[in-house]
Design an enzyme around this catalytic site. Structure first.
Site, mmCIF file in Angstrom:
data_model
loop_
_atom_site.group_PDB
_atom_site.id
_atom_site.type_symbol
_atom_site.label_atom_id
_atom_site.label_comp_id
_atom_site.label_asym_id
_atom_site.label_seq_id
_atom_site.Cartn_x
_atom_site.Cartn_y
_atom_site.Cartn_z
ATOM 1 N NE ARG A 41 -3.840 2.327 2.042
ATOM 2 C CZ ARG A 41 -5.072 2.424 2.503
ATOM 3 N NH1 ARG A 41 -5.667 1.360 2.994
ATOM 4 N NH2 ARG A 41 -5.719 3.564 2.467
ATOM 5 C CG ASP A 78 -14.724 -0.641 -0.399
ATOM 6 O OD1 ASP A 78 -15.779 0.005 -0.587
ATOM 7 O OD2 ASP A 78 -14.171 -0.721 0.701
ATOM 8 C CE1 TYR A 152 -19.770 3.437 4.344
ATOM 9 C CE2 TYR A 152 -21.199 1.559 3.959
ATOM 10 C CZ TYR A 152 -20.169 2.153 4.655
ATOM 11 O OH TYR A 152 -19.541 1.467 5.674
#
Length: 344
Positions: A41, A78, A152
């Site tokens: 990352r 995700d 969301y």
């Protein structure tokens, strides 16, 4: 076909087989508690840069398999790639989590321009993982369930009580229902293409199902998840589906009976003895160790694992956490968990 290999233990449990030593995987097993993930990352940048880079996402998916030999690998991605494909802008704020814009409490999703091509890197990741995964490892795809994704989309970010989304569902159920229908349709296609690309099974994450009243749970959790399961079964009858309505509590029984998943995930608040007695006989279950017990280790971990294994000894069972592994979980505790479950 790959899904017919007899030595995929996790896949066999999803199809109803029972083993004295259950298969194991952990939600968020590919992530920040692993030094190899943190290194990659740091090299690549933000979360989305990893998720949409098929080489990086493939590597991250495989990292916990190489280190621990879990029985299942879960796709690194995700749940919010679905609203991104529906036309919302998506980004991650460092230290604060995901953001979506424009948020639907102030706008209409029908004004967005769909961008399904944004999902192509995910399917490419699936193909690359499938080619590299050990033959005995079950490959799991996933998506967020419509209610959770909607929370969301409406608020533009995560929230503690999902008040904006629940208020919209009460005040304008027709508009909200159309949004749920749109998420459902996109999710069916998304999971179908994951299956076509090579996953063995899929999981539906309804992470915020626990915030709803019983009637709203029936409408916004059970109904859309049942539709997803039904439609996927028509397209891919051999592919098992795990439903995970976190926080559902006693409503798990209705979820199991009406959604009809091939297996049901249990969060850490569910008493495994109650679940074994209350859920349909023979229905495979997954879970449900408290992630904090894993982080704590020691006697707390040993006692919790023993209780879960005893509760489900006569039922098809996949050992897992009740939610995702926490960032500061020691790797030695994961190794200890595997020894406890596998009798090492």
């Amino acid at each position: 076909m790959a899904t017919e290999l007899p030595n995929r233990k996790l896949l066999a449990v999803l199809r109803g087989e029972k083993f004295d030593m259950p298969p194991v995987w952990l939600m968020r097993q590919a992530g920040r508690y692993l030094p190899e993930y943190r290194e990659l990352r740091a090299e690549k940048g933000g979360f989305l840069e990893l998720a949409y880079d098929s080489d990086a996402a493939c590597e991250i998916t495989l990292q916990p398999i190489r280190r621990f030999g879990f029985d299942g690998a879960i796709l690194f991605s995700d749940i919010l790639v679905v609203p991104h494909a529906m036309g919302q802008d998506l980004w991650f704020e460092t230290g604060e989590g995901p953001r979506l814009a424009p948020k639907l409490s102030e706008n209409d999703w029908r004004d967005f321009t769909p961008a399904p091509e944004r999902l192509e890197p995910v399917y490419e990741t699936v193909r690359k993982v499938r080619a590299a995964l050990p033959a005995e490892t079950t490959f799991l795809g996933f998506a967020g369930s419509p209610w959770t994704v909607a929370t969301y989309m409406v608020a533009g970010q995560g929230s503690k009580d999902h008040a904006e989304t629940r208020a919209l569902a009460y005040s304008d159920p027709q508009k909200f229902g159309e949004l749920i229908d749109a998420i459902t349709a996109t999710t069916i296609d998304y999971l179908s293409k994951q299956i076509e690309a090579g996953v063995d099974a899929v999981q539906l994450f309804d992470s915020w199902a626990g915030s709803l009243s019983p009637a709203q749970f029936e409408r916004w959790v059970i109904a859309p998840n049942a539709k997803i399961v039904s439609e996927l079964r028509k397209r891919h009858p051999e592919t098992p589906i795990i439903g995970f309505p976190k926080g559902a509590g006693a409503k798990l029984v209705a979820y199991a009976q009406e959604v009809k998943p091939d297996a049901i995930g249990l969060d850490e608040t569910v008493d495994p003895v109650w679940a074994n007695a209350s859920l349909p006989e023979g229905l495979p279950v997954q879970g449900n160790l408290d992630p904090l017990a894993l982080m704590a280790g020691g006697e707390a971990l040993e006692d919790a694992v023993a209780r879960i294994l005893a509760a489900f000894e006569n039922r098809p069972h996949i050992f897992n956490l009740g939610h995702g592994i926490l960032q500061h979980t020691p790797i030695a505790h994961v190794e200890k968990l595997l020894n406890l479950v596998r009798g090492g």
